[in-house]
Structure formats: structure tokens, C-alpha cells
Design a protein around this motif. Structure first.
Motif, short mmCIF file in Angstrom:
data_model
loop_
_atom_site.label_atom_id
_atom_site.label_comp_id
_atom_site.label_asym_id
_atom_site.label_seq_id
_atom_site.Cartn_x
_atom_site.Cartn_y
_atom_site.Cartn_z
N GLY A 49 0.83 -1.19 0.00
CA GLY A 49 0.00 0.00 0.00
C GLY A 49 0.86 1.25 0.00
O GLY A 49 1.84 1.33 0.75
N GLU A 71 -2.17 7.82 -1.75
CA GLU A 71 -3.11 8.16 -2.80
C GLU A 71 -2.65 9.45 -3.48
O GLU A 71 -1.99 10.28 -2.86
N GLN A 124 -1.36 -0.96 -4.13
CA GLN A 124 -2.60 -0.21 -3.93
C GLN A 124 -2.29 1.24 -3.58
O GLN A 124 -1.54 1.50 -2.64
N GLU A 125 -2.87 2.17 -4.31
CA GLU A 125 -2.65 3.60 -4.07
C GLU A 125 -3.84 4.19 -3.33
O GLU A 125 -4.46 5.15 -3.78
N ALA A 170 -4.97 1.89 1.95
CA ALA A 170 -4.18 1.06 1.03
C ALA A 170 -3.73 -0.25 1.67
O ALA A 170 -3.72 -1.30 1.03
N PHE A 171 -3.31 -0.21 2.93
CA PHE A 171 -2.86 -1.42 3.59
C PHE A 171 -3.97 -2.45 3.67
O PHE A 171 -3.75 -3.65 3.48
N GLU A 216 -6.56 -2.62 1.62
CA GLU A 216 -6.79 -3.11 0.27
C GLU A 216 -5.79 -4.21 -0.08
O GLU A 216 -6.14 -5.22 -0.70
N ALA A 217 -4.53 -3.99 0.32
CA ALA A 217 -3.51 -5.01 0.08
C ALA A 217 -3.80 -6.27 0.88
O ALA A 217 -3.61 -7.40 0.39
N ALA A 272 2.88 -1.48 3.84
CA ALA A 272 2.53 -0.14 3.38
C ALA A 272 3.60 0.83 3.86
O ALA A 272 4.23 0.61 4.90
N ALA A 328 -0.57 6.16 4.34
CA ALA A 328 -0.68 4.72 4.09
C ALA A 328 0.10 3.92 5.13
O ALA A 328 -0.27 2.78 5.46
#
Length: 344
Positions: free
Chosen positions: A92, A95, A125-126, A131-132, A134-135, A156, A299
Motif C-alpha cells: 500500500g 493516494e 494499492q494507491e 491502502a494497507f 486493500e492489500a 505499506a 498509508a
């Protein structure tokens, strides 16, 4: 066990260059909020939470590389020789938005050098503070499908403490200062966790730090970037989905840990989501945010707060369940439920 087993944790933060140092410092209330060389419109120094070992002249990407390499090196021994096929890495990163642009390729190359040939990048993942998570969701799906083998690496990294990012925050007037008493303190952090598929060989051969019982993602239709009051629809939906999960929602949470900075927007968001999911929330409420310890680590806050959930048992000699969540400025939201066992 019915969740992914956490086998190891590596962190690098302004308050410690290892997981043990970082989490012990956070628990003791040690802070690294300093006045930087960047000044705002009132000729006041912009304050930041940054690792003093890093040169102030470093770019955002360079700071992220050094933070990420340190955190990744801490868990390198856990996956060395773990399985025949390459171990997947899910990462991650920030963004797009306020702050210096991240040079993605040099960052990935530097982390790959530390991880070695046995590790291969699967997804980046941005999603900022989400993000973390999402990962983590992607890693859990691949572990359960067999695509990732038995072990995966999820991490991340972020930094808002370089001069370009600090100047951008000052120009946007989102930093904590005379013009914005409800602003944020920029920070930085990196972290990696090694997770194993339920029932995999590593899960039984090593002592687990904890278990990830569930992870979910959502979108906030009216996020912080819209500059309006929080409606908390995305976070409400996220908590509701987790509470309805047969494993993650089986009982009330013991604590809540947030990856958010200190603006009132985020506390309002949580309050509304909490009240809409009160039956699943801790009673009495135990809630802490990354902003108290690290400022806005972006992130990088995700793995740090997951580490806090793994190490800060809320009950003695009992199972402890914590929901950890992160909301990006742009509206992406993620969370996971972690179960640990107190040594008592």
C-alpha cells in the motif's frame, strides 16, 4: 483457526526503527513532533512527526525507501526459504493528492532488493490510509484460493515529511497551525506483516502473533476531500459488513484503532458510524487513533495500528478482538478484525 495467521511484523516509525521499539514507545506516550525548516504563511514552522535519523534534504520517495527497507528487513528471516514458489508481496502506498509525487519504480526496486528474488510484487494499492487494508484483502483472497501458496507479505509505506510535501500542506492550509487549529501534523511510517493461510504449514510451525478474522473495503461518497461535514456512510457500511460476518462479527469488539490524523472530521465520522453499529462496538468504548502517536502517517499508519492491535491486549488472559480501520482523504475505506491472546 479460521483466519489468516500473522507470523511476523516489521515497523519503522518516528518513534522506533523496529516493531518492538515503535510499539513500546507509542504505549509509553513518546512523541517525535518537531518544528521543521518549512514555514507557513504566518512565518511559523510547520510541525511534523518524522524520523530524526533521516536527512531533511531527502525527497518523499527517498524517505519512503529508507523507512520501507528498514521495516522489510525486520521480517526478512521469516519468509526466507518458506516455500518453493515466490512469496507474493502486496503493498500500500499514498493516494494521489497533496504532497510530492511518489516515484513508484525506484521504491519498488529498492524494496525488491531487500526482499530478494524469492519475493515478487503482486499488487500495489494507491489508497492512502486504506491502502494497507486493500492489500490485505487481496492477500487473503489469494491465500484462500491457493494462488499465493501458504505465505504472503503485506505492507505499506508513506511519508509527508519531505520539504515539498510540507510546503504543499502549508499552502493548502491543512496542517496544524495558526490558520487552522483543526489541522493535521504530517508524519511517516512503514510496516510489513507476514501472514499465512489458515491451516498452512507455517501456521503450525511458528508461534502466531494473532489472527486476521476478517477484512472489508468500502467507499465514502462524501469524503474529506469534498470539504463538507462527514456523513460516515462508507465507514458505517464497513462496520456493518464486518459485524455481519460469521467469524469477525461473532461477538462484540474489545477495542477500535484508527489510522486517522487529528482533525475533527474523523472523530465525527467515527462517532456516527459507531452509533449506527453500537451493538458490535466495545463497551465501554476503547478507541485510539494514529494521529495521537504519529501524526498523519498516511498509508504507513495501517501496519502500525495493526501492530498495536497485536501487542496491546485489552484483557488479561483472554481473547481480545480489535477492529483496525483507515479512511483516505479521497474516500477509500478499509478495515480488518484482529484476534490476539493475552499472556495474562
Amino acid at each position: 483457526m479460521t483466519g489468516e495467521v500473522v507470523l511476523g511484523l516489521g515497523l519503522c516509525t518516528p518513534v522506533g526503527i523496529s516493531a518492538q521499539m515503535s510499539l513500546a514507545s507509542m504505549r509509553a506516550g513518546i512523541l517525535r513532533f518537531v518544528e521543521t525548516e518549512v514555514e507557513d504563511g504566518f512565518d511559523e514552522p510547520v510541525r511534523a512527526s518524522r524520523l530524526e535519523l533521516l536527512e531533511t534534504s531527502l525527497t518523499r520517495t527517498e524517505r519512503m525507501i529508507l523507512l520501507g527497507r528498514e521495516a522489510l528487513a525486520e521480517v526478512r528471516h521469516l519468509f526466507a526459504g518458506a516455500q518453493a514458489k515466490p512469496i507474493p508481496l502486496y503493498l500500500g502506498i499514498p493516494e494521489p493528492g497533496i504532497g510530492a509525487a511518489v516515484e513508484r519504480e525506484p521504491l519498488l526496486a529498492a524494496l525488491q532488493e531487500v526482499a530478494g528474488e524469492q519475493v515478487r510484487f503482486m499488487e500495489v494499492q494507491e489508497g492512502g490510509r486504506a491502502a494497507f487494508f486493500e492489500a490485505l484483502v487481496a492477500a487473503r483472497e489469494d491465500l484462500r484460493s491457493g494462488r499465493a501458496g501458504h505465505v504472503a507479505l503485506v505492507g505499506a509505506v508513506d511519508s509527508l515529511c519531505d520539504r515539498v510535501s510540507l510546503n504543499a500542506l502549508a499552502e493548502a492550509r491543512v496542517h496544524l497551525g495558526p490558520e487552522n487549529p483543526d489541522g493535521r501534523i504530517p508524519g511517516e511510517a512503514a510496516g510489513f506483516v507476514v501472514v499465512a493461510r489458515p491451516g498452512g504449514p507455517k501456521a503450525v510451525s511458528r508461534q502466531a502473533l494473532g489472527v486476521v478474522l476478517g477484512a472489508e473495503l468500502a467507499m465514502e461518497p462524501l469524503p474529506f476531500s469534498c470539504q463538507g461535514p462527514s456523513q460516515a456512510d462508507g465507514l458505517t457500511r464497513l462496520f456493518r459488513n464486518l459485524s455481519r460476518d460469521p467469524v469477525a462479527g461473532a461477538r462484540r469488539m474489545d477495542a477500535v484503532l484508527a489510522c486517522q490524523p487529528g482533525e475533527s472530521f474523523w472523530s465525527t465520522e467515527f462517532s456516527r458510524a459507531y452509533l449506527r453499529n453500537a451493538a458490535w462496538m466495545p463497551e465501554p468504548l476503547r478507541w485510539r487513533s494514529a494521529g495521537e502517536f504519529l501524526g498523519d502517517a498516511g498509508a504507513g499508519a495501517g501496519p502500525v495500528m495493526l501492530g498495536a492491535a497485536l501487542s496491546w491486549a485489552t484483557r488479561q488472559a483472554e481473547q481480545s478482538r480489535t477492529v483496525v480501520y483507515g479512511c483516505s482523504d479521497g474516500g477509500r475505506v478499509g478495515a480488518c478484525v484482529v484476534e490476539t491472546f493475552s499472556a495474562g
